[in-house]
Enzyme design. Structure first.
Site, PDB file in Angstrom:
ATOM      1  N   HIS A 166       0.916  -1.163  -0.173  1.00  0.00           N
ATOM      2  CA  HIS A 166      -0.084   0.148  -0.104  1.00  0.00           C
ATOM      3  C   HIS A 166       0.952   1.161  -0.149  1.00  0.00           C
ATOM      4  CE1 HIS A 166      -3.377  -2.987   0.481  1.00  0.00           C
ATOM      5  NE2 HIS A 166      -4.027  -1.918   0.202  1.00  0.00           N
ATOM      6  N   ARG A 216     -10.173   3.859  -2.804  1.00  0.00           N
ATOM      7  CA  ARG A 216     -10.032   3.474  -0.804  1.00  0.00           C
ATOM      8  C   ARG A 216     -10.042   4.455  -0.002  1.00  0.00           C
ATOM      9  NH1 ARG A 216      -5.721   1.940  -4.827  1.00  0.00           N
ATOM     10  NH2 ARG A 216      -5.198  -0.740  -4.682  1.00  0.00           N
ATOM     11  N   ARG A 223     -15.890   2.092  -1.833  1.00  0.00           N
ATOM     12  CA  ARG A 223     -14.948   1.591  -1.313  1.00  0.00           C
ATOM     13  C   ARG A 223     -14.900   0.980   0.307  1.00  0.00           C
ATOM     14  NH1 ARG A 223      -9.548  -2.001  -2.277  1.00  0.00           N
ATOM     15  NH2 ARG A 223      -8.609  -0.017  -0.465  1.00  0.00           N
ATOM     16  N   GLU A 264     -11.138 -10.662  -5.075  1.00  0.00           N
ATOM     17  CA  GLU A 264     -10.070 -10.918  -4.462  1.00  0.00           C
ATOM     18  C   GLU A 264      -9.654 -12.282  -4.084  1.00  0.00           C
ATOM     19  OE1 GLU A 264      -8.753  -7.412  -3.260  1.00  0.00           O
ATOM     20  OE2 GLU A 264     -10.442  -7.227  -1.863  1.00  0.00           O
ATOM     21  N   ASN A 276      -4.230  -7.106  -7.220  1.00  0.00           N
ATOM     22  CA  ASN A 276      -3.275  -6.891  -6.372  1.00  0.00           C
ATOM     23  C   ASN A 276      -3.332  -8.330  -4.648  1.00  0.00           C
ATOM     24  OD1 ASN A 276      -2.723  -4.674  -7.878  1.00  0.00           O
ATOM     25  ND2 ASN A 276      -3.596  -3.363  -6.300  1.00  0.00           N
ATOM     26  N   ASP A 277      -4.622  -8.578  -3.987  1.00  0.00           N
ATOM     27  CA  ASP A 277      -5.001  -9.151  -3.648  1.00  0.00           C
ATOM     28  C   ASP A 277      -5.162 -10.359  -4.045  1.00  0.00           C
ATOM     29  OD1 ASP A 277      -4.325  -8.374  -0.768  1.00  0.00           O
ATOM     30  OD2 ASP A 277      -6.057  -7.053  -1.272  1.00  0.00           O
ATOM     31  N   ARG A 324       1.777 -10.023  -0.769  1.00  0.00           N
ATOM     32  CA  ARG A 324       2.203  -8.957  -2.271  1.00  0.00           C
ATOM     33  C   ARG A 324       3.022  -7.603  -1.622  1.00  0.00           C
ATOM     34  NH1 ARG A 324      -4.002  -6.066  -1.725  1.00  0.00           N
ATOM     35  NH2 ARG A 324      -2.087  -3.789  -2.373  1.00  0.00           N
ATOM     36  N   CYS A 336      -9.377  -3.285 -10.841  1.00  0.00           N
ATOM     37  CA  CYS A 336      -9.508  -1.874 -10.498  1.00  0.00           C
ATOM     38  C   CYS A 336      -7.865  -2.688  -9.465  1.00  0.00           C
ATOM     39  CB  CYS A 336      -9.341  -1.366  -9.565  1.00  0.00           C
ATOM     40  SG  CYS A 336     -10.217  -2.299  -7.913  1.00  0.00           S
TER      41      CYS A 336
END
Ligand code: PEP
Ligand code: MG
Length: 589
Positions: free
Chosen positions: A195, A302, A338, A440, A463-464, A474, A511
């Site tokens: 992040h 986010r 989200r 995800e 990403n996840d 990650r 996304c």
């Protein structure tokens, strides 16, 4: 061991910076030395005094706690002596004088004072008293540790713009470091989708992460070249190298500006297939760049950073205003907001009460929707604010990390309760607000057909999804090289999700970071995604690719890729495809 001249890491955020570094450590390091701008000297003095006051308070509390339990008074005497040392003139006044006289940071001044005290102790004959230096050292180390914490709250009190170096930054550190004095970041830890890297990208600050030992290879004041395109850092660069890199930087910027003219053109293929290109944002201030790069709405907001700004959650009214302003600004385009995705590598101190202090495996722990459902206070606060804002534009509520139908149903129950509450109070809202889930977690892909029947849209969080399906943490620099968006298992999962969504007539967006890379975005378009949401600055590049492709060409590419067995084979195919269709434009896969 000699220091290498080049360090190899992972590109966290693109861009080139040539500048001096400031090395920050979690435990404040005595070697840190930086010059303060004159107007920031008193802020530095306050930072030091605040650290002393906090330690004094902690020691007093410790003393009170032990006073009743301790039968011997020796420990209490030691604590008392430490309290006196915190108040001691030599430490307090000596350090403050040095900060003011030399206009230097508190750590460096304190280290000089400690050296001075040590010399005095060395001359003491009585070994018992001489050994008491250990207590002074203990207290001073404690001050360093507190300054270390406060170091992370600083707002760039440097005299010149710098690159900041640290073992790691939490996303909130990165956010707090927004300042024209900070040009980029270098970290020992982290990967492309940690992040911290995501926040650096959204702030437009170049960053190289996962460098493993940059904190020990650089010293404050060294000049380095940060190459956020290749993920390299050049230590002690020559003048010629510096000039060369500044030239590359100008060329990259010119290319991006050249693309900006397309912002008003439709995002569609040559033969008219439209794909929504929307923006990921982390903070509301980014909306200017969203317009600047021509995004069609927000594909992912986010919201956790709204909750990390302070040591308490925002009020429902504040959140409602933030959301409704955003919706009104983009109406009629959609704004996808989200719900909280806290935990993992993001944590707010006030949520720690509901979160284990130490999780052995936070990515698999009490993260995201699990945390929200365990204590729904913040979830319901957010849902009420979202509903109250829902009539101001096209709101899409996105639920992160859903891994089963029952989780989704439990959130729906909270949503229904919030609706009933607003209804009873006569507060208007959109009862048909769109609800979607992030796909995800692999279980959500397998259940995509079931879940698609229950929601209005999907948004795939690669990403996840990559992290959980390939078992690659990650944010772990040691396995970062194995993090492979073009892994056939990942691409087949994406396709499976698209098919499941389309069979139920819902739109499927994506996304994750792969949406913002031209080559992987091309693959995603071939897999049939309806929307790609990415950092705003990537939109013109992806749009250019989309506008020079045809729908059949992209879907042929997608079909061919789905037949392949390995990421290497997929890269070879892409290499040939790019050479055939875009010989000059997009380089190699
Ligand atoms: C993702 O997982 O792909 C995603 C977009 O969410 P985040 O990076 O915030 O986990
Ligand atoms: Mg995610």
């Amino acid at each position: 061991m000699t220091t290498p001249s080049t360090l190899y890491g992972i590109s966290g955020s693109q861009g080139i910076v040539v500048a001096r570094v400031v090395v920050l450590n979690r435990q404040a390091d005595q070697s840190i030395c930086y010059q303060l701008a004159p107007e920031l000297v008193e802020t530095e003095v306050d930072r030091f005094q605040d650290a002393l006051n906090e330690i004094e308070q902690e020691l007093i509390e410790l003393r009170n706690q032990f006073e009743e339990d301790l039968s011997d008074t020796e420990t209490l005497t030691i604590i008392d002596s430490h309290i006196l040392m915190v108040k001691d003139k030599m430490i307090r006044a000596g350090t403050i004088d040095l900060i003011r006289q030399k206009r230097i940071n508190a750590e460096w001044a304190l280290a000089r004072v400690l050296e001075h005290i040590k010399k005095k102790f060395d001359h003491i004959r009585d070994p018992y008293i001489r050994d008491r230096f250990a207590d002074v050292k203990y207290v001073v180390d404690r001050i360093f540790a507190h300054l270390g914490d406060r170091n992370r709250n600083f707002s760039a009190n440097f005299s010149e713009p710098v690159i900041v170096v640290s073992d790691d930054f939490s996303p909130e550190d990165t956010l707090r470091m927004q300042s024209e004095k900070i040009l980029g970041f270098l970290t020992d830890k982290g990967g492309i989708t940690s992040h911290t890297a995501i926040v650096a990208r959204s702030l437009g600050l170049p960053a190289v992460v996962g460098l493993k030992n940059v904190t020990s290879c650089c010293r404050t004041g060294d000049t380095v070249i940060l190459d956020g395109y290749s993920g390299r850092v050049y230590l002690a660069p020559t003048r010629d190298q510096q000039k060369q890199y500044l030239k590359y930087d100008r060329q990259h910027r010119a290319f991006s500006e050249e693309l900006a003219w397309q912002i008003h053109l439709a995002s569609e293929t040559v033969d008219g297939l439209r794909v929504r290109l929307s923006a990921n944002i982390e903070i509301v201030d980014e909306v200017q760049t969203v317009f600047q790069y021509g995004a069609q709405g927000i594909g992912l907001f986010r919201t956790e950073f709204e909750f990390l700004k302070d040591d308490h959650p925002p009020s429902e009214d504040t959140l409602t205003t933030v959301y409704q302003d955003l919706l009104a600004m983009f109406s009629p385009e959609p704004v996808t907001i989200r719900t909280l995705d806290m935990g993992g590598d993001k944590a707010a101190s006030y949520i720690n009460g509901h979160q284990p202090i130490f999780e052995r495996n936070p990515a698999l722990g009490l993260r995201s929707i699990r945390l929200s459902l365990r204590d729904p206070t913040l979830l319901t606060l957010q849902l009420r604010a979202l509903l109250r804002a829902s009539l101001h534009g096209r709101l899409r509520i996105l639920l992160p990390m859903i891994s089963s139908l029952s989780e989704l149903q439990r959130v729906r129950e909270h949503l229904n309760k919030s609706m009933e509450e607003l209804y009873r109070k006569g507060i208007p809202f959109n009862p048909k607000v769109e609800i979607g889930i992030m796909i995800e977690v692999p279980s959500a892909v397998i259940l995509a057909d079931t879940l698609a029947a229950e929601v209005d849209f999907f948004s795939i969080g690669t990403n996840d999804l990559i992290q959980y399906s390939l078992a690659i943490d990650r944010s772990n620099e040691y396995v970062a090289q194995m993090y492979e968006p073009l892994h056939p298992a990942v691409l087949r999962m994406i396709r499976q999700t698209v098919v499941a969504g389309h069979n139920q007539g819902i739109e499927v967006a994506l996304c994750g970071e792969m949406a913002g890379d031209v080559v992987t975005a091309m693959v995603l378009l071939g897999l049939g995604l309806d929307e790609l949401s990415m950092r705003p600055s990537a939109i013109p590049h992806v749009k250019k690719m989309l506008r020079s492709s045809t729908a059949s060409q992209l879907s042929d590419l997608g079909s061919q890729i789905l037949e392949l067995r390995d990421a290497g084979e997929i890269r070879n195919l892409l290499h040939n495809y790019l050479a055939k269709y875009y010989p000059d434009e997009f380089g190699e896969a």
